[in-house]
Design a protein around this motif. Structure first.
Motif, PDB file in Angstrom:
ATOM      1  N   THR A   1      -3.842  11.946 -16.684  1.00  0.00           N
ATOM      2  CA  THR A   1      -2.528  11.918 -16.027  1.00  0.00           C
ATOM      3  C   THR A   1      -2.494  10.985 -14.822  1.00  0.00           C
ATOM      4  N   HIS A   2      -3.672  10.589 -14.322  1.00  0.00           N
ATOM      5  CA  HIS A   2      -3.764   9.749 -13.134  1.00  0.00           C
ATOM      6  C   HIS A   2      -2.934   8.475 -13.301  1.00  0.00           C
ATOM      7  N   GLY A   3      -2.007   8.264 -12.368  1.00  0.00           N
ATOM      8  CA  GLY A   3      -1.212   7.040 -12.443  1.00  0.00           C
ATOM      9  C   GLY A   3      -0.147   7.057 -13.530  1.00  0.00           C
ATOM     10  N   THR A   4       0.376   8.243 -13.863  1.00  0.00           N
ATOM     11  CA  THR A   4       1.483   8.310 -14.816  1.00  0.00           C
ATOM     12  C   THR A   4       2.652   9.055 -14.177  1.00  0.00           C
ATOM     13  N   GLY A  18     -10.853  15.212  -2.244  1.00  0.00           N
ATOM     14  CA  GLY A  18     -11.648  14.712  -3.357  1.00  0.00           C
ATOM     15  C   GLY A  18     -10.872  14.533  -4.649  1.00  0.00           C
ATOM     16  N   HIS A  19      -9.712  15.228  -4.813  1.00  0.00           N
ATOM     17  CA  HIS A  19      -8.987  15.022  -6.074  1.00  0.00           C
ATOM     18  C   HIS A  19      -8.345  13.633  -6.155  1.00  0.00           C
ATOM     19  N   HIS A  20      -8.394  12.871  -5.086  1.00  0.00           N
ATOM     20  CA  HIS A  20      -7.967  11.469  -5.153  1.00  0.00           C
ATOM     21  C   HIS A  20      -9.172  10.539  -5.264  1.00  0.00           C
ATOM     22  N   VAL A  65       3.586  11.887 -14.637  1.00  0.00           N
ATOM     23  CA  VAL A  65       3.240  13.271 -14.300  1.00  0.00           C
ATOM     24  C   VAL A  65       3.105  13.408 -12.775  1.00  0.00           C
ATOM     25  N   THR A  66       2.566  12.384 -12.147  1.00  0.00           N
ATOM     26  CA  THR A  66       2.439  12.414 -10.691  1.00  0.00           C
ATOM     27  C   THR A  66       3.820  12.457 -10.026  1.00  0.00           C
ATOM     28  N   ALA A  67       4.771  11.697 -10.584  1.00  0.00           N
ATOM     29  CA  ALA A  67       6.122  11.673 -10.001  1.00  0.00           C
ATOM     30  C   ALA A  67       6.795  13.039 -10.150  1.00  0.00           C
ATOM     31  N   MET A  68       6.516  13.718 -11.260  1.00  0.00           N
ATOM     32  CA  MET A  68       7.043  15.081 -11.450  1.00  0.00           C
ATOM     33  C   MET A  68       6.617  15.977 -10.294  1.00  0.00           C
ATOM     34  N   HIS A  69       5.320  15.988 -10.041  1.00  0.00           N
ATOM     35  CA  HIS A  69       4.777  16.825  -8.976  1.00  0.00           C
ATOM     36  C   HIS A  69       5.256  16.363  -7.598  1.00  0.00           C
ATOM     37  N   GLY A  70       5.253  15.051  -7.377  1.00  0.00           N
ATOM     38  CA  GLY A  70       5.633  14.509  -6.070  1.00  0.00           C
ATOM     39  C   GLY A  70       7.034  14.942  -5.663  1.00  0.00           C
ATOM     40  N   MET A 114      -8.200  25.304  -5.141  1.00  0.00           N
ATOM     41  CA  MET A 114      -7.914  26.432  -4.247  1.00  0.00           C
ATOM     42  C   MET A 114      -6.713  26.166  -3.341  1.00  0.00           C
ATOM     43  N   GLU A 115      -6.252  24.911  -3.305  1.00  0.00           N
ATOM     44  CA  GLU A 115      -5.132  24.588  -2.407  1.00  0.00           C
ATOM     45  C   GLU A 115      -3.868  25.420  -2.652  1.00  0.00           C
ATOM     46  N   PRO A 116      -3.541  25.742  -3.913  1.00  0.00           N
ATOM     47  CA  PRO A 116      -2.334  26.540  -4.120  1.00  0.00           C
ATOM     48  C   PRO A 116      -2.356  27.868  -3.368  1.00  0.00           C
ATOM     49  N   VAL A 136      -8.274  16.802 -16.583  1.00  0.00           N
ATOM     50  CA  VAL A 136      -6.857  16.540 -16.825  1.00  0.00           C
ATOM     51  C   VAL A 136      -6.444  15.242 -16.152  1.00  0.00           C
ATOM     52  N   ASN A 137      -6.888  15.096 -14.907  1.00  0.00           N
ATOM     53  CA  ASN A 137      -6.461  13.957 -14.108  1.00  0.00           C
ATOM     54  C   ASN A 137      -6.905  12.620 -14.696  1.00  0.00           C
ATOM     55  N   LEU A 138      -8.004  12.642 -15.456  1.00  0.00           N
ATOM     56  CA  LEU A 138      -8.446  11.413 -16.123  1.00  0.00           C
ATOM     57  C   LEU A 138      -7.305  10.821 -16.952  1.00  0.00           C
ATOM     58  N   ARG A 167       0.871  -1.179   0.000  1.00  0.00           N
ATOM     59  CA  ARG A 167       0.000   0.000   0.000  1.00  0.00           C
ATOM     60  C   ARG A 167       0.898   1.215   0.000  1.00  0.00           C
ATOM     61  N   LYS A 168       1.067   1.791  -1.179  1.00  0.00           N
ATOM     62  CA  LYS A 168       1.972   2.903  -1.401  1.00  0.00           C
ATOM     63  C   LYS A 168       2.011   3.916  -0.247  1.00  0.00           C
ATOM     64  N   PHE A 169       3.176   4.160   0.287  1.00  0.00           N
ATOM     65  CA  PHE A 169       3.457   5.049   1.411  1.00  0.00           C
ATOM     66  C   PHE A 169       3.136   4.439   2.767  1.00  0.00           C
ATOM     67  N   ARG A 185      -6.457   5.239   2.704  1.00  0.00           N
ATOM     68  CA  ARG A 185      -5.036   5.509   2.511  1.00  0.00           C
ATOM     69  C   ARG A 185      -4.838   7.011   2.292  1.00  0.00           C
ATOM     70  N   TRP A 186      -5.785   7.637   1.595  1.00  0.00           N
ATOM     71  CA  TRP A 186      -5.670   9.072   1.335  1.00  0.00           C
ATOM     72  C   TRP A 186      -5.904   9.924   2.572  1.00  0.00           C
ATOM     73  N   TRP A 187      -6.628   9.377   3.549  1.00  0.00           N
ATOM     74  CA  TRP A 187      -6.771  10.139   4.794  1.00  0.00           C
ATOM     75  C   TRP A 187      -5.400  10.348   5.412  1.00  0.00           C
ATOM     76  N   VAL A 196       0.122  15.585   3.761  1.00  0.00           N
ATOM     77  CA  VAL A 196       0.930  16.564   3.026  1.00  0.00           C
ATOM     78  C   VAL A 196       0.155  17.816   2.642  1.00  0.00           C
ATOM     79  N   GLU A 197      -1.158  17.707   2.478  1.00  0.00           N
ATOM     80  CA  GLU A 197      -1.922  18.885   2.082  1.00  0.00           C
ATOM     81  C   GLU A 197      -2.825  19.348   3.225  1.00  0.00           C
ATOM     82  N   GLY A 198      -2.484  18.951   4.424  1.00  0.00           N
ATOM     83  CA  GLY A 198      -3.268  19.362   5.580  1.00  0.00           C
ATOM     84  C   GLY A 198      -2.344  19.600   6.750  1.00  0.00           C
TER      85      GLY A 198
HETATM   86  C1  HEM Z   1       3.436  19.840  -0.071  1.00  0.00           C
HETATM   87  C2  HEM Z   1       2.370  19.461  -0.587  1.00  0.00           C
HETATM   88  C3  HEM Z   1       2.211  18.287  -1.509  1.00  0.00           C
HETATM   89  C4  HEM Z   1       2.938  17.131  -1.586  1.00  0.00           C
HETATM   90  C5  HEM Z   1       4.143  16.720  -0.742  1.00  0.00           C
HETATM   91  C6  HEM Z   1       2.340  16.338  -2.624  1.00  0.00           C
HETATM   92  C7  HEM Z   1       2.790  15.074  -3.010  1.00  0.00           C
HETATM   93  C8  HEM Z   1       2.079  14.201  -3.812  1.00  0.00           C
HETATM   94  C9  HEM Z   1       2.399  12.812  -4.026  1.00  0.00           C
HETATM   95  C10 HEM Z   1       3.603  12.077  -3.441  1.00  0.00           C
HETATM   96  C11 HEM Z   1       1.442  12.282  -4.824  1.00  0.00           C
HETATM   97  C12 HEM Z   1       1.326  10.818  -5.273  1.00  0.00           C
HETATM   98  C13 HEM Z   1       0.582  10.119  -4.182  1.00  0.00           C
HETATM   99  C14 HEM Z   1       0.217   8.697  -4.443  1.00  0.00           C
HETATM  100  O1  HEM Z   1      -0.105   8.350  -5.602  1.00  0.00           O
HETATM  101  O2  HEM Z   1       0.203   7.917  -3.472  1.00  0.00           O
HETATM  102  C15 HEM Z   1       0.496  13.342  -5.121  1.00  0.00           C
HETATM  103  C16 HEM Z   1      -0.627  13.205  -5.894  1.00  0.00           C
HETATM  104  C17 HEM Z   1      -1.406  14.272  -6.306  1.00  0.00           C
HETATM  105  N1  HEM Z   1      -1.279  15.588  -5.920  1.00  0.00           N
HETATM  106 FE1  HEM Z   1       0.023  16.323  -4.584  1.00  0.00          FE
HETATM  107  N2  HEM Z   1       1.283  17.014  -3.157  1.00  0.00           N
HETATM  108  C18 HEM Z   1       1.170  18.216  -2.512  1.00  0.00           C
HETATM  109  C19 HEM Z   1       0.251  19.197  -2.755  1.00  0.00           C
HETATM  110  C20 HEM Z   1      -0.661  19.181  -3.786  1.00  0.00           C
HETATM  111  C21 HEM Z   1      -1.537  20.266  -4.138  1.00  0.00           C
HETATM  112  C22 HEM Z   1      -1.581  21.618  -3.442  1.00  0.00           C
HETATM  113  C23 HEM Z   1      -2.286  19.835  -5.196  1.00  0.00           C
HETATM  114  C24 HEM Z   1      -3.350  20.537  -5.989  1.00  0.00           C
HETATM  115  C25 HEM Z   1      -3.431  21.758  -6.245  1.00  0.00           C
HETATM  116  C26 HEM Z   1      -1.898  18.469  -5.482  1.00  0.00           C
HETATM  117  C27 HEM Z   1      -2.461  17.671  -6.452  1.00  0.00           C
HETATM  118  C28 HEM Z   1      -2.231  16.309  -6.573  1.00  0.00           C
HETATM  119  C29 HEM Z   1      -3.007  15.426  -7.415  1.00  0.00           C
HETATM  120  C30 HEM Z   1      -4.174  15.809  -8.316  1.00  0.00           C
HETATM  121  C31 HEM Z   1      -2.509  14.130  -7.235  1.00  0.00           C
HETATM  122  C32 HEM Z   1      -3.018  12.832  -7.851  1.00  0.00           C
HETATM  123  C33 HEM Z   1      -2.205  12.379  -9.012  1.00  0.00           C
HETATM  124  C34 HEM Z   1      -2.780  11.134  -9.655  1.00  0.00           C
HETATM  125  O3  HEM Z   1      -3.926  11.154 -10.058  1.00  0.00           O
HETATM  126  O4  HEM Z   1      -2.063  10.141  -9.762  1.00  0.00           O
HETATM  127  N3  HEM Z   1      -0.908  18.118  -4.612  1.00  0.00           N
HETATM  128  N4  HEM Z   1       0.917  14.502  -4.497  1.00  0.00           N
END
Ligand code: HEM
Ligand code: HEM
Ligand SMILES: [Fe+2]
Lengths: 455, 143
Positions: A318-321, A237-239, A323-328, A259-261, A314-316, A113-115, A182-184, A190-192
């Motif tokens: 990028t979900h599970g690609t 909800g975005h998860h 792109v998520t690692a880029m942001h992570g 609005m999180e940004p 968009v997420n439809l 279970r990831k993480f 898991r998302w709780w 990370v976002e709370g």
């Molecule tokens: C410091 C804050 C943040 C951290 C450390 C973080 C980190 C991550 C990580 C590690 C994942 C992958 C999680 C997994 O699949 O188990 C993820 C997913 C995601 N994050 Fe963040 N995040 C943060 C803030 C945000 C914010 C502010 C937004 C939106 C504006 C956001 C939008 C998303 C979305 C949409 C996904 C889902 C990607 C998917 O569908 O696979 N995140 N984030």
């Protein structure tokens, strides 16, 4: 440093530095595997490397947060920690649980279970450990002379982070429900509540480094953490778009997560404004760089790159690609990695009495790490966008698309080398500071080492 | 100008208000919508055993399912309809690493019963209503 017990922080920071190096090592193993060089497959298959990489990340960040709390809380509460002995016991047991978990991952002892891969028996030990940590922090705060807003926000973040670990321990036979909870943990951390921890540490650093009036800083701290929860709770909800959950999350998750940004933008503007407003010419410029850096890079990595894929349309795709690692990567590094580095940069000269921060190498450490991570993010972005197009839009087979994007992992490895060089210089300087000393501890907050030379 | 006290009220009030909404919606999702959309009544013992094998081996450490996991190996949400039972069983029972295009999977060498359980799990996941995920490729872009 005013209170002798603050030195406990040193060992948490040292543990943090050790583990980040290990984490990076496993990152390289995965990057090479993506590039087609999987020579370690028989001993460390990709899933073992990945699980180790992300769990070490969480452990070194938590170790950094705990160190920060042991440093900040006595100073804010104006008294020694209630027990130094128990704090060391907590440190050692924390390190042992972490090490056992990581070794276990190499022998198939985990939950897939990831993480949240730490196996159940160890979860209970984590709970006991964290209760001990919270007990020490809260008792110190309660018995202290003052309960400042900064300390309360930090403590509240730590308490809720501990509470939110629990939903991740409930068993469900339904995969979708398992993900739901898991998302709780992952999202609401990370976002709370981790943003509360970030806000608290940032406020402490800004008060110390800029000299701006505490009341002003703490007022804006409330506004920022208010924005965090206003958007981040329903933003979960975005998860819940595509995991077997009802459609109302598409609307709610889309609106609130977009609005999180704002909270991260608030954090960045707050830091920049206080820096410009502050009259204090603090000599520890490098601590200030990391402090402003964490506020700004977190807005880029979490705020902007999160926004890039948070809308359901968009997420439809990028979900599970990748792109998520880029942001992570940029989000974790900017918001929490750089925050721990800021705290360490601030506290080390005060604990040891040495002025390593004056050396130019610190500046290289900062820029190499930040530029390297931006490069890695770009490499993941190129790979991720191409993957989305080829696999999800054109409909190519997964591995056919992967072969097309392989070259981006070479770029990833090059940029990761820059990043690693920066981190290694930082760790080298950490070692050069040496251990906390009696003189530094006796000299109080405003001791000679941090006074401007001319003053 | 905003006072510190007002800022505090904004923080506490907002947090409590949105937490309550979140808990309410979560309750609905967990007790009603999710069981329905995932056909929870079709979780048989074979599905349960299959999921346990999935979990114990950390398949999510390379693959994604429901779009969650790692990005090293294919998305498996619809693998049952994409590849079929026989193919899946061959992969799981293989005693040498499965690597049709060079990238290696761990050689699990499962027994026939174990492989059947994992297939049952995939079949159950395959039937979930996921609001349109994974998306269909664009027909105009087909090679
Ligand atoms: C410091 C804050 C943040 C951290 C450390 C973080 C980190 C991550 C990580 C590690 C994942 C992958 C999680 C997994 O699949 O188990 C993820 C997913 C995601 N994050 Fe963040 N995040 C943060 C803030 C945000 C914010 C502010 C937004 C939106 C504006 C956001 C939008 C998303 C979305 C949409 C996904 C889902 C990607 C998917 O569908 O696979 N995140 N984030
Ligand atoms: C030398 C440095 C690093 C390299 C080469 C590297 C490489 C990687 C690779 C290849 C993955 C797996 C992607 C996949 O599943 O296919 C990954 C995952 C991850 N890494 Fe790193 N990494 C490095 C450093 C870091 C640092 C410093 C952080 C945090 C501050 C970090 C956070 C993460 C996270 C959160 C994930 C999970 C992402 C997700 O599931 O979306 N990594 N890393
Ligand atoms: Fe999230």
């Amino acid at each position: 440093m005013k209170y002798k017990s603050q030195r406990v922080a040193y060992w948490f920071f040292a543990l943090s530095m050790l583990l980040i190096i290990l984490q990076i090592t496993y990152g390289f193993i995965m990057a090479f595997a993506h590039y087609g060089m999987d020579g370690l497959h028989n001993w460390i298959p990709f899933n073992a490397a990945r699980t180790t990489h992300i769990n070490l990340l969480v452990v070194w960040l938590l170790s950094g947060f705990m160190g920060a709390a042991y440093y900040i809380i006595p100073e804010e509460a104006q008294r020694e920690l209630v027990s130094v002995k128990w704090a060391y016991i907590q440190l050692i047991s924390f390190a042992i649980v972490g090490v056992v978990a990581v070794i276990g991952f190499h022998f198939n002892w985990w939950e897939g279970r990831k993480f949240l891969e730490i196996p159940r028996p160890l979860d209970y030990l984590v709970v006991v450990n964290v209760l001990l940590f919270l007990g020490l922090i809260l008792a110190t705060l309660y018995k202290g002379k003052t309960q400042t807003t900064t300390a309360m926000v930090l403590a509240m973040g730590l308490v809720f982070a501990a509470l939110l670990y629990l939903p991740g321990m409930i068993f469900f036979d339904n995969q979708a429900l398992d993900s739901f909870f898991r998302w709780w943990v992952v999202h609401l951390w990370v976002e709370g509540v981790w943003e509360l921890i970030m806000g608290g540490i940032l406020a402490f650093l800004l008060i110390k480094l800029t000299g701006v009036d505490r009341e002003v800083i703490e007022k804006w701290l409330y506004v920022i953490v208010g924005l965090t929860f206003l958007s981040g709770i329903l933003g979960t909800g975005h998860h819940y778009y595509y995991i077997g959950t009802p459609k109302y999350w598409l609307v709610i998750g889309g609106i609130f997560s977009a609005m999180e940004p704002l909270a991260f933008l608030g954090m960045a503007l707050f830091a920049i404004h206080m820096y410009r407003k502050g009259g204090r010419n603090h000599p520890n410029k490098i601590a200030l760089s990391w402090t402003l850096g964490t506020a700004i890079v977190s807005f880029a990595g979490a705020g902007l790159l999160g926004l890039a894929h948070t809308l359901p349309q968009v997420n439809l795709y990028t979900h599970g690609t990748l792109v998520t690692a880029m942001h992570g990567h940029l989000a974790f590094w900017g918001a929490y990695g750089m925050l721990v580095f800021a705290m360490i940069s601030y506290a080390m000269p005060l604990m040891t009495g040495r002025k390593v921060y004056e050396q130019t190498s610190n500046i290289y450490a900062f820029w190499l790490a930040v530029i390297g991570m931006l490069g890695m993010t770009t490499a993941f972005a190129a790979a991720g966008v191409a993957q989305v197009y080829l696999e999800r839009r054109v409909g190519l087979d997964f591995m056919v698309a992967q072969q097309e994007i392989e070259v981006h992992f070479l770029v990833l490895i090059l940029c990761a080398t820059l990043f690693t060089t920066g981190v290694l210089i930082f760790v080298y300087n950490f070692i050069k500071y040496g251990r906390p000393t009696e003189e530094a501890m006796a000299s109080g907050d405003e001791f000679e080492a941090v006074q401007p030379a001319a003053a | 100008m905003l006072s510190k006290k007002q800022a505090k009220v904004f923080f506490l009030g907002g947090t409590i208000f949105f937490s309550l909404i979140f808990l309410g919606l979560s309750y609905e999702s967990v007790t009603k919508s999710i069981p329905k959309k995932t056909h929870a009544d079709q979780i048989t013992d074979a599905v349960r055993r299959g999921r346990e094998i999935w979990d114990k081996n950390n398949c999510m450490g390379c693959h994604t399912i429901l779009g969650e996991g790692a990005y090293y190996a294919p998305e498996l949400t619809r693998v049952y309809s994409r590849k079929g039972e026989t193919y899946i069983k061959t992969v799981l029972m293989s005693k040498t690493p499965w690597a049709p295009r060079g990238r290696k999977m761990v050689a699990y060498g499962m027994t026939e019963e174990e492989a059947n359980d994992v297939v049952a799990f995939f079949k159950w996941v395959n039937e979930m209503d996921l609001n349109g995920f994974p998306p269909e490729p664009d027909k105009n872009l087909q090679p």
